[in-house]
Design a protein around this motif. Sequence first.
Motif, PDB file in Angstrom:
ATOM      1  N   ARG A 164     111.735  90.307  11.488  1.00  0.00           N
ATOM      2  CA  ARG A 164     111.494  91.569  11.792  1.00  0.00           C
ATOM      3  C   ARG A 164     112.684  92.132  12.593  1.00  0.00           C
ATOM      4  N   GLY A 165     113.602  91.264  12.803  1.00  0.00           N
ATOM      5  CA  GLY A 165     114.951  91.542  13.514  1.00  0.00           C
ATOM      6  C   GLY A 165     114.614  91.464  15.107  1.00  0.00           C
ATOM      7  N   PRO A 166     115.655  91.488  16.068  1.00  0.00           N
ATOM      8  CA  PRO A 166     115.679  91.236  17.519  1.00  0.00           C
ATOM      9  C   PRO A 166     114.690  92.319  18.247  1.00  0.00           C
ATOM     10  N   VAL A 167     114.201  91.876  19.169  1.00  0.00           N
ATOM     11  CA  VAL A 167     113.191  92.704  19.957  1.00  0.00           C
ATOM     12  C   VAL A 167     113.967  93.798  20.684  1.00  0.00           C
ATOM     13  N   ASP A 168     113.483  94.984  20.550  1.00  0.00           N
ATOM     14  CA  ASP A 168     114.157  96.322  21.189  1.00  0.00           C
ATOM     15  C   ASP A 168     113.294  96.499  22.470  1.00  0.00           C
ATOM     16  N   TRP A 169     114.130  95.894  23.656  1.00  0.00           N
ATOM     17  CA  TRP A 169     113.552  95.827  25.003  1.00  0.00           C
ATOM     18  C   TRP A 169     113.227  97.315  25.605  1.00  0.00           C
ATOM     19  N   ALA A 170     114.436  98.100  25.152  1.00  0.00           N
ATOM     20  CA  ALA A 170     114.425  99.403  25.829  1.00  0.00           C
ATOM     21  C   ALA A 170     112.893 100.002  25.261  1.00  0.00           C
ATOM     22  N   ALA A 171     112.754 100.112  24.023  1.00  0.00           N
ATOM     23  CA  ALA A 171     111.587 100.605  23.304  1.00  0.00           C
ATOM     24  C   ALA A 171     110.378 100.124  23.785  1.00  0.00           C
ATOM     25  N   ALA A 172     110.244  98.934  24.010  1.00  0.00           N
ATOM     26  CA  ALA A 172     109.302  98.139  24.514  1.00  0.00           C
ATOM     27  C   ALA A 172     108.780  98.730  25.909  1.00  0.00           C
ATOM     28  N   LYS A 173     109.675  98.974  26.717  1.00  0.00           N
ATOM     29  CA  LYS A 173     109.298  99.646  27.898  1.00  0.00           C
ATOM     30  C   LYS A 173     108.715 100.904  27.808  1.00  0.00           C
ATOM     31  N   HIS A 174     109.280 101.848  26.863  1.00  0.00           N
ATOM     32  CA  HIS A 174     108.912 103.118  26.501  1.00  0.00           C
ATOM     33  C   HIS A 174     107.387 103.327  26.105  1.00  0.00           C
ATOM     34  N   GLU A 175     107.196 102.434  25.099  1.00  0.00           N
ATOM     35  CA  GLU A 175     106.002 101.964  24.421  1.00  0.00           C
ATOM     36  C   GLU A 175     104.996 101.726  25.539  1.00  0.00           C
ATOM     37  N   LEU A 176     105.182 100.954  26.298  1.00  0.00           N
ATOM     38  CA  LEU A 176     104.481 100.449  27.328  1.00  0.00           C
ATOM     39  C   LEU A 176     103.987 101.734  28.199  1.00  0.00           C
ATOM     40  N   ALA A 177     105.308 102.186  28.794  1.00  0.00           N
ATOM     41  CA  ALA A 177     105.122 103.449  29.517  1.00  0.00           C
ATOM     42  C   ALA A 177     104.284 104.473  29.250  1.00  0.00           C
ATOM     43  N   ALA A 178     104.173 104.505  28.121  1.00  0.00           N
ATOM     44  CA  ALA A 178     103.454 105.712  27.190  1.00  0.00           C
ATOM     45  C   ALA A 178     101.955 105.441  27.312  1.00  0.00           C
ATOM     46  N   GLU A 179     101.518 104.380  27.501  1.00  0.00           N
ATOM     47  CA  GLU A 179     100.021 103.743  27.695  1.00  0.00           C
ATOM     48  C   GLU A 179      99.572 103.668  28.980  1.00  0.00           C
ATOM     49  N   THR A 180     100.406 103.566  29.919  1.00  0.00           N
ATOM     50  CA  THR A 180      99.829 103.315  31.414  1.00  0.00           C
ATOM     51  C   THR A 180     100.809 104.035  32.599  1.00  0.00           C
ATOM     52  N   ASP A 181      99.912 104.493  33.493  1.00  0.00           N
ATOM     53  CA  ASP A 181     100.699 104.719  34.797  1.00  0.00           C
ATOM     54  C   ASP A 181     100.944 103.599  35.771  1.00  0.00           C
ATOM     55  N   LEU A 182     100.491 102.827  35.257  1.00  0.00           N
ATOM     56  CA  LEU A 182     100.879 101.468  36.245  1.00  0.00           C
ATOM     57  C   LEU A 182     102.276 101.283  36.331  1.00  0.00           C
ATOM     58  N   PRO A 183     102.785 100.575  37.386  1.00  0.00           N
ATOM     59  CA  PRO A 183     104.017 100.249  37.684  1.00  0.00           C
ATOM     60  C   PRO A 183     104.489  99.022  36.435  1.00  0.00           C
ATOM     61  N   ILE A 184     105.399  99.076  35.863  1.00  0.00           N
ATOM     62  CA  ILE A 184     105.773  98.088  34.708  1.00  0.00           C
ATOM     63  C   ILE A 184     106.603  96.814  35.364  1.00  0.00           C
ATOM     64  N   TYR A 185     106.057  95.656  35.265  1.00  0.00           N
ATOM     65  CA  TYR A 185     106.932  94.517  36.031  1.00  0.00           C
ATOM     66  C   TYR A 185     107.651  94.033  34.868  1.00  0.00           C
ATOM     67  N   LEU A 186     108.877  93.865  34.700  1.00  0.00           N
ATOM     68  CA  LEU A 186     109.784  93.240  33.791  1.00  0.00           C
ATOM     69  C   LEU A 186     110.060  91.861  34.340  1.00  0.00           C
ATOM     70  N   ILE A 187     109.302  90.836  33.640  1.00  0.00           N
ATOM     71  CA  ILE A 187     109.804  89.553  34.022  1.00  0.00           C
ATOM     72  C   ILE A 187     110.529  88.636  33.034  1.00  0.00           C
ATOM     73  N   ARG A 188     111.614  88.173  33.428  1.00  0.00           N
ATOM     74  CA  ARG A 188     112.639  87.600  32.492  1.00  0.00           C
ATOM     75  C   ARG A 188     112.176  86.118  32.517  1.00  0.00           C
ATOM     76  N   GLU A 189     112.577  85.377  31.314  1.00  0.00           N
ATOM     77  CA  GLU A 189     112.414  84.057  31.375  1.00  0.00           C
ATOM     78  C   GLU A 189     113.032  83.120  32.503  1.00  0.00           C
ATOM     79  N   GLY A 190     112.092  82.262  33.232  1.00  0.00           N
ATOM     80  CA  GLY A 190     112.375  81.493  34.179  1.00  0.00           C
ATOM     81  C   GLY A 190     111.854  81.961  35.324  1.00  0.00           C
ATOM     82  N   ASP A 191     111.965  83.391  35.400  1.00  0.00           N
ATOM     83  CA  ASP A 191     111.493  84.179  36.728  1.00  0.00           C
ATOM     84  C   ASP A 191     110.154  84.313  36.775  1.00  0.00           C
ATOM     85  N   ILE A 192     109.561  84.645  37.927  1.00  0.00           N
ATOM     86  CA  ILE A 192     108.202  84.521  38.656  1.00  0.00           C
ATOM     87  C   ILE A 192     108.060  85.704  39.454  1.00  0.00           C
ATOM     88  N   GLU A 193     106.744  86.276  39.137  1.00  0.00           N
ATOM     89  CA  GLU A 193     106.433  87.561  40.406  1.00  0.00           C
ATOM     90  C   GLU A 193     105.169  86.938  40.963  1.00  0.00           C
TER      91      GLU A 193
END
Lengths: 199, 198
Positions: A164-193
Amino acid sequence: MTTYILSGGNDSQMTDAQVAKLRAAILSGLNNEPRVLSVSFALLREDWEWKFRDRRTPAFQRLFDKNYDARLAYPDTFREDVKWANVIYIHGGDDTLLAHYLDKYEDLKELLAGKIVIGASAGADYLSQIFWTCDWRTVMNGRGLVKAAVITHFDSEYGKDDPRGPVDWAAAKHELAAETDLPIYLIREGDIEVFEKGE
Amino acid sequence: MTTYILTGGWDHLYPNYLENLAKFILQQKPEPRILQCAFAKPENEQSELYNIFEPLFYQYFGEDVEVENANIDHYLEQLERADVFYIHGGELERLLEILPDAATVRRLFANKIIIGSSAGAMYLAAKSIGYYSENGMNDGAGVLPVGVLVHYGAIANDRGITMDYWRKSVQDLIDVLPDDMLVLPLTEGSMTIIERAD
């Protein structure tokens, strides 16, 4: 108090600093030695035991040296398994497979109360309210134990060889933001929240 | 979309954090214009802080980064030009006094990367508890619907800052915040990335 730790995934590649941060986050909430319940429900059944032996056990040893106990969770003993443990580690895999097993526990929030609950990748997705999944490449609803929107593996090369090709992370953020008003936590590999919740 | 990055404080002591921060920001903005803000410090200490961080920004972000120091008389115009607004730590009260209210700030911050370190994170949060127990719980501007503990896990036994202090502080925040508001323990050198629609 219940501590939820959401991990961006690819835990086995954590740096020493990332492992130290995860160790501190777990141990600061415990009065006793860790009793870790390893939840592999997001994986194909045939992978549970060998991954527990070859991947999870070395990872737990890296985290806690010899000062811990660990067991693998099974659906038919899950309640007793959770009661035994003080750390519940929900590993990654497929989001729908994980939900298939854990959705059966209507009182999951109460069952997990007072524990340290770690969700990695699909595990983090499941604990969240809503998430964008890089396997299904769409927005899905989580169990809502942590009232946050999340994207795990953020900015990684996850699925770089996917047809399907590489993940488009910017599009992912926008798709998620379109569905929720909640803060979106961007968690990178190896990182924890780390999120603290009342019971 | 506005990106907020919260961190626990003493950032200059954590090269790993600075490296990760630069990597993340450069992926979003390859030649970022950084406006650093030391308003949380008394005026006579601001330039000292700016001088600590300016070379660090060039070191970790490379020569293509532009770094500007916020000036209390012109910072709104400076902010308009900036891609990244870095709110350093110090005294929360000073930030609340100088920076505008949450609604105004959200408009000013739109589409930028906003970093809040220590008191900077306390400013962005709804409520917070810091390293100085005598200050107790603080109200922030509430730009983000979270409660934060900054310098979480740092120990100063002589001042009663122990792990018990932090655990009690977590519970204190949970007790006063609404159920849907998350409590984030921010350790020094960590990086919590939160995306919000403008």
